[in-house]
Design a protein around this motif. Sequence first.
Motif, PDB file in Angstrom:
ATOM      1  N   PHE A  31       0.933  -1.281   0.123  1.00 33.18           N
ATOM      2  CA  PHE A  31       0.016  -0.104  -0.083  1.00 33.18           C
ATOM      3  C   PHE A  31       0.760   1.227   0.026  1.00 33.18           C
ATOM      4  N   ALA A  32       2.254   1.071  -0.381  1.00 32.72           N
ATOM      5  CA  ALA A  32       3.162   2.319  -0.176  1.00 32.72           C
ATOM      6  C   ALA A  32       3.478   2.971  -1.305  1.00 32.72           C
ATOM      7  N   VAL A  33       3.392   2.004  -2.512  1.00 33.99           N
ATOM      8  CA  VAL A  33       3.776   2.623  -3.815  1.00 33.99           C
ATOM      9  C   VAL A  33       2.522   2.847  -4.722  1.00 33.99           C
ATOM     10  N   ASN A  34       2.425   4.059  -5.321  1.00 35.21           N
ATOM     11  CA  ASN A  34       1.278   4.108  -6.313  1.00 35.21           C
ATOM     12  C   ASN A  34       1.292   3.738  -7.646  1.00 35.21           C
ATOM     13  N   VAL A  35       2.116   2.725  -7.803  1.00 36.14           N
ATOM     14  CA  VAL A  35       2.055   2.021  -9.328  1.00 36.14           C
ATOM     15  C   VAL A  35       0.893   1.025  -9.255  1.00 36.14           C
ATOM     16  N   ARG A  36       0.326   1.228 -10.692  1.00 36.89           N
ATOM     17  CA  ARG A  36      -0.794   0.404 -10.834  1.00 36.89           C
ATOM     18  C   ARG A  36      -0.515  -0.807 -11.542  1.00 36.89           C
ATOM     19  N   GLY A  37      -0.131  -1.999 -10.716  1.00 37.49           N
ATOM     20  CA  GLY A  37       0.079  -3.354 -11.172  1.00 37.49           C
ATOM     21  C   GLY A  37       1.291  -3.345 -12.154  1.00 37.49           C
ATOM     22  N   THR A  38       1.177  -4.000 -13.179  1.00 34.56           N
ATOM     23  CA  THR A  38       2.170  -4.419 -14.273  1.00 34.56           C
ATOM     24  C   THR A  38       1.937  -3.756 -15.587  1.00 34.56           C
ATOM     25  N   PRO A  39       2.794  -3.694 -16.386  1.00 29.88           N
ATOM     26  CA  PRO A  39       2.689  -3.139 -17.676  1.00 29.88           C
ATOM     27  C   PRO A  39       1.734  -4.022 -18.472  1.00 29.88           C
ATOM     28  N   PRO A  40       0.697  -3.160 -19.226  1.00 30.69           N
ATOM     29  CA  PRO A  40      -0.248  -3.783 -19.937  1.00 30.69           C
ATOM     30  C   PRO A  40       0.378  -4.735 -20.991  1.00 30.69           C
ATOM     31  N   PRO A  41       0.000  -5.494 -21.780  1.00 30.71           N
ATOM     32  CA  PRO A  41       0.450  -6.382 -22.744  1.00 30.71           C
ATOM     33  C   PRO A  41       0.817  -5.449 -23.983  1.00 30.71           C
ATOM     34  N   VAL A  43       2.076  -2.595 -24.256  1.00 26.68           N
ATOM     35  CA  VAL A  43       3.274  -1.774 -23.910  1.00 26.68           C
ATOM     36  C   VAL A  43       4.499  -2.861 -24.003  1.00 26.68           C
ATOM     37  N   LEU A  44       4.232  -4.239 -23.195  1.00 24.70           N
ATOM     38  CA  LEU A  44       5.221  -5.118 -23.281  1.00 24.70           C
ATOM     39  C   LEU A  44       5.734  -5.527 -24.498  1.00 24.70           C
ATOM     40  N   ASP A  45       4.567  -5.737 -25.381  1.00 27.11           N
ATOM     41  CA  ASP A  45       4.801  -6.162 -26.784  1.00 27.11           C
ATOM     42  C   ASP A  45       5.665  -5.248 -27.465  1.00 27.11           C
ATOM     43  N   ALA A  46       5.481  -4.044 -27.410  1.00 25.04           N
ATOM     44  CA  ALA A  46       6.170  -2.928 -28.189  1.00 25.04           C
ATOM     45  C   ALA A  46       7.545  -2.934 -27.690  1.00 25.04           C
ATOM     46  N   ILE A  47       7.651  -3.015 -26.418  1.00 26.63           N
ATOM     47  CA  ILE A  47       9.110  -3.227 -25.907  1.00 26.63           C
ATOM     48  C   ILE A  47       9.945  -4.382 -26.306  1.00 26.63           C
ATOM     49  N   THR A  48       9.373  -5.427 -26.176  1.00 24.90           N
ATOM     50  CA  THR A  48       9.664  -6.625 -26.651  1.00 24.90           C
ATOM     51  C   THR A  48      10.295  -6.732 -28.100  1.00 24.90           C
ATOM     52  N   ARG A  49       9.474  -6.152 -29.128  1.00 17.12           N
ATOM     53  CA  ARG A  49       9.855  -6.117 -30.541  1.00 17.12           C
ATOM     54  C   ARG A  49      11.071  -5.395 -30.615  1.00 17.12           C
ATOM     55  N   GLY A  50      11.350  -4.341 -29.508  1.00 18.88           N
ATOM     56  CA  GLY A  50      12.726  -3.668 -29.974  1.00 18.88           C
ATOM     57  C   GLY A  50      13.880  -4.228 -29.425  1.00 18.88           C
ATOM     58  N   LEU A  51      13.844  -5.377 -28.571  1.00 18.75           N
ATOM     59  CA  LEU A  51      14.977  -5.560 -27.774  1.00 18.75           C
ATOM     60  C   LEU A  51      16.111  -6.087 -28.677  1.00 18.75           C
ATOM     61  N   ARG A 208       4.901  15.297 -16.510  1.00 11.94           N
ATOM     62  CA  ARG A 208       4.169  13.833 -16.626  1.00 11.94           C
ATOM     63  C   ARG A 208       4.951  12.670 -16.617  1.00 11.94           C
ATOM     64  N   SER A 209       4.655  11.485 -16.314  1.00 15.20           N
ATOM     65  CA  SER A 209       5.231  10.323 -16.531  1.00 15.20           C
ATOM     66  C   SER A 209       4.153   9.251 -16.786  1.00 15.20           C
ATOM     67  N   VAL A 210       4.665   8.451 -17.329  1.00 18.93           N
ATOM     68  CA  VAL A 210       3.522   7.015 -17.598  1.00 18.93           C
ATOM     69  C   VAL A 210       3.789   6.014 -16.600  1.00 18.93           C
ATOM     70  N   THR A 211       4.912   6.084 -15.725  1.00 21.32           N
ATOM     71  CA  THR A 211       5.201   4.920 -14.748  1.00 21.32           C
ATOM     72  C   THR A 211       4.396   4.499 -14.026  1.00 21.32           C
ATOM     73  N   LYS A 212       3.387   5.310 -13.585  1.00 26.22           N
ATOM     74  CA  LYS A 212       2.314   4.726 -12.424  1.00 26.22           C
ATOM     75  C   LYS A 212       1.343   4.263 -13.075  1.00 26.22           C
ATOM     76  N   THR A 213       0.630   4.828 -14.069  1.00 26.83           N
ATOM     77  CA  THR A 213      -0.470   4.191 -14.648  1.00 26.83           C
ATOM     78  C   THR A 213      -0.256   2.733 -15.369  1.00 26.83           C
ATOM     79  N   PHE A 214       1.057   2.806 -16.153  1.00 21.88           N
ATOM     80  CA  PHE A 214       1.207   1.849 -16.897  1.00 21.88           C
ATOM     81  C   PHE A 214       2.097   0.813 -16.308  1.00 21.88           C
ATOM     82  N   GLY A 215       2.409   0.636 -15.148  1.00 16.97           N
ATOM     83  CA  GLY A 215       3.343  -0.091 -14.309  1.00 16.97           C
ATOM     84  C   GLY A 215       4.893  -0.146 -14.908  1.00 16.97           C
TER      85      GLY A 215
END
Length: 364
Positions: A31-41, A43-51, A208-215
Amino acid sequence: MTAGYGVASSSDLSDPDRHGDRDAAPGLVDFAVNVRGTPPPFVLDAITRGLGDLARYPGLDDERRAVDAIAATHGRSPGDVLLLSGAADGFEMLPRLDVRHAALIQPSFTEPEIALRAAGVPITQVTLDEPWRLSGAEVPDTADLVILGNPTNPTSVLHPRESIAALRRPGRIIVVDEAFADLTLGADGELEPQSLASADWPDLIVIRSVTKTFGLAGLRAGYLLAAPEILARLRAGRRPWALSTPALTALTACLGEAGFLHCAEQARRVAAERAEMVDELTRIGLVVVAEPAAPFVLVEVPRATEVKRRLVDHGFAVRSCANFVGLGDDHLRLAVRPVEQVRALTAAIEQVREEMRDGNRVDV
């Protein structure tokens, strides 16, 4: 003024450089960190394609795609966008504006003060009284930089745009930290009802950041919106390749159509979970202060530091407010979580209260 900058231990709850992630130890219900779960698929797919392309330096095309996506989302020109390695990157740039006197609307996020103090910028703490509305802000006329959060961390208060506009003065720059704006809803269900990200004021900086809403807290990705003249001053002396290729890819994905739909769905979920959470916290006699609008709530808790310490023994991590200007050992910040987790937390709080009552009894 808050003392002890640069000398307090990171284990000291009053250290301004201590954040909720230091409390969210493995195995604890967070309950200490305001990050909403893990990255949605998507976003992960986009990152993975560029690795497979990590041997290449981040290129101008990568940056341009991210900038164009941000500009289109907020109805801004690409020339109004500066990419950031997380919101803290933007706060560290503020001394480049040759600030003579900064006013910080408190209580609020500690990183802007840390950056400004390190640069030797004189600071006035404009500490609001509960319920922390800007109508009570006594900002010195000499302040040429005013910084506030909207919604504000840790109070969860959402300020009307008109109240922020009232802070404007000739020669003054307003900085608004909108780290949680994409999870706010208006009474009519409107997403981001008080955001200034689309405002083209020449004296405004929105961070702004995308780190909280997108994990994506571990990736460090965000952006800053301001007039080109301000951006030119902020860019001066900046290092090359400020963002990694995965961070640029994530920004492009998060600011696209799929990202908008994700934010809208998360904002609705936060509103529903927060309402249930407030009811449950109130049921056991805790006071949720002000009217929360963010993915966290601020509660009054006598002897909060002791309660926080004991909750660890029961498997829960919560955020102390001891290092927020204007707060102290009588408040805790709690991230919004599903009601099942909240009920488990309130049961633990009731157990902790009983333990503390027993510890105060004197046998005769």
